[in-house]
Design a protein around this motif. Sequence first.
Motif, short mmCIF file in Angstrom:
data_model
loop_
_atom_site.label_atom_id
_atom_site.label_comp_id
_atom_site.label_asym_id
_atom_site.label_seq_id
_atom_site.Cartn_x
_atom_site.Cartn_y
_atom_site.Cartn_z
N LEU A 153 7.17 3.88 -5.91
CA LEU A 153 6.92 3.03 -4.74
C LEU A 153 6.04 1.85 -5.12
CD1 LEU A 153 7.08 2.38 -1.73
CD2 LEU A 153 5.18 3.98 -1.36
N GLU A 154 5.01 2.09 -5.90
CA GLU A 154 4.12 1.00 -6.33
C GLU A 154 4.90 -0.06 -7.11
OE1 GLU A 154 0.75 2.44 -8.45
OE2 GLU A 154 0.17 3.86 -6.87
N ALA A 155 5.76 0.39 -8.00
CA ALA A 155 6.55 -0.55 -8.81
C ALA A 155 7.51 -1.35 -7.92
CB ALA A 155 7.32 0.22 -9.87
N ALA A 156 8.10 -0.70 -6.94
CA ALA A 156 9.04 -1.38 -6.06
C ALA A 156 8.33 -2.41 -5.18
CB ALA A 156 9.76 -0.35 -5.19
N VAL A 157 7.13 -2.07 -4.71
CA VAL A 157 6.35 -3.01 -3.90
C VAL A 157 6.04 -4.26 -4.73
CG1 VAL A 157 4.11 -3.41 -2.82
CG2 VAL A 157 5.38 -1.30 -2.35
N LEU A 158 5.60 -4.07 -5.96
CA LEU A 158 5.26 -5.20 -6.82
C LEU A 158 6.50 -6.07 -7.07
CD1 LEU A 158 3.30 -6.74 -8.60
CD2 LEU A 158 3.80 -5.12 -10.46
N ALA A 159 7.64 -5.43 -7.32
CA ALA A 159 8.87 -6.19 -7.56
C ALA A 159 9.26 -6.99 -6.33
CB ALA A 159 10.00 -5.23 -7.95
N ALA A 160 9.09 -6.42 -5.15
CA ALA A 160 9.44 -7.13 -3.92
C ALA A 160 8.52 -8.33 -3.71
CB ALA A 160 9.35 -6.18 -2.73
N LEU A 161 7.24 -8.17 -4.00
CA LEU A 161 6.30 -9.28 -3.82
C LEU A 161 6.57 -10.40 -4.83
CD1 LEU A 161 2.96 -7.35 -3.14
CD2 LEU A 161 4.44 -8.50 -1.48
N GLN A 162 6.98 -10.02 -6.02
CA GLN A 162 7.26 -11.03 -7.05
C GLN A 162 8.45 -11.90 -6.67
OE1 GLN A 162 7.57 -8.37 -10.41
NE2 GLN A 162 5.47 -8.82 -11.11
N ARG A 163 9.30 -11.39 -5.78
CA ARG A 163 10.44 -12.18 -5.30
C ARG A 163 10.02 -13.22 -4.26
NH1 ARG A 163 15.53 -8.04 -4.11
NH2 ARG A 163 15.76 -7.20 -6.26
N ARG A 164 8.79 -13.12 -3.77
CA ARG A 164 8.36 -14.00 -2.67
C ARG A 164 7.06 -14.73 -3.01
NH1 ARG A 164 9.36 -10.82 2.97
NH2 ARG A 164 8.81 -12.92 3.66
N PRO A 165 7.04 -15.45 -4.11
CA PRO A 165 5.79 -16.09 -4.52
C PRO A 165 5.26 -17.09 -3.49
CG PRO A 165 7.65 -16.97 -5.76
CD PRO A 165 8.15 -15.77 -5.03
#
Length: 274
Positions: free
Chosen positions: A31-43
């Motif tokens: 979950l932590e990795a997925a959250v980080l990946a999602a945020l990186q898509r929305r700089p």
Amino acid sequence: MLKRAVIVVQTHLKGLGLFQGNADGAASPALEAAVLAALQRRPGDMPSGGTTFSAKRREVTLFQLICKDKGIDCDPVDGFWGPVTQEAYERLVHLLDRGTLPPLWRDDEPSDANPHSWPRDTGNQAAMKAFYGPPAAGPTGRVQVPWKLRLAWDKSQVIKHISCHAKVEASLDRVLQKVHAHYGDAELKRLRLDLFGGCYAPRKKRGGSTWSTHAWAVALDWDPERNQLKMGRDRATLDARDYDFWWHAWEAEGWVSLGRSRNFDWMHVQAARL
């Protein structure tokens, strides 16, 4: 973060194809990795340094962005769970559960109407005693219920009449007749307004030292299971747009909803001012 909020985040990530686990509200490295990946898509939507926040703060940040995507105010997006994010959470849950955003409850203030000069239930309750007499004396009035009413704790038992104080009898009858004419039997049942929690009860207030307005038989409880004493508008079902006419009918006669006035005990409406 609240479990339901985590489930919202997990469901959002599953929709993005970033999270393969269950939407169960449980923390995990995946979950932590997925959250980080999602945020990186929305700089462009991120606060400065957002991707370096702690895992917990990144999760709150993503939840705030989900709220904003749904048109729910959640500024500033900063990863901190404060009053604004809590309010956004409550609005989002309402939207997910009921399909619409909740009404702006502060724009529908309880009426100040008091056409029958109901007394104030304050202090040593001298005004209540002067107007209604001594508490715990028993009901002196009786009103026929125009729809099929059942006891909330024994739904097999049908209530045809409500015993109340004689001074509220005519007013109570008008409210019930008006409500029945507006909603009809089927809608009253759908809204669970056919579940009655009682009127007369010779007792003190729960969590208090003065007499309950039930002790004068001038208070009624409705659907107590889903509108319990300590439930606020985020959980009580009687705080919904479908019940606007219900509350307005009571308030036009001067009755007071503790839920609408004080945001607790949403089941309770009384012929006494606060």
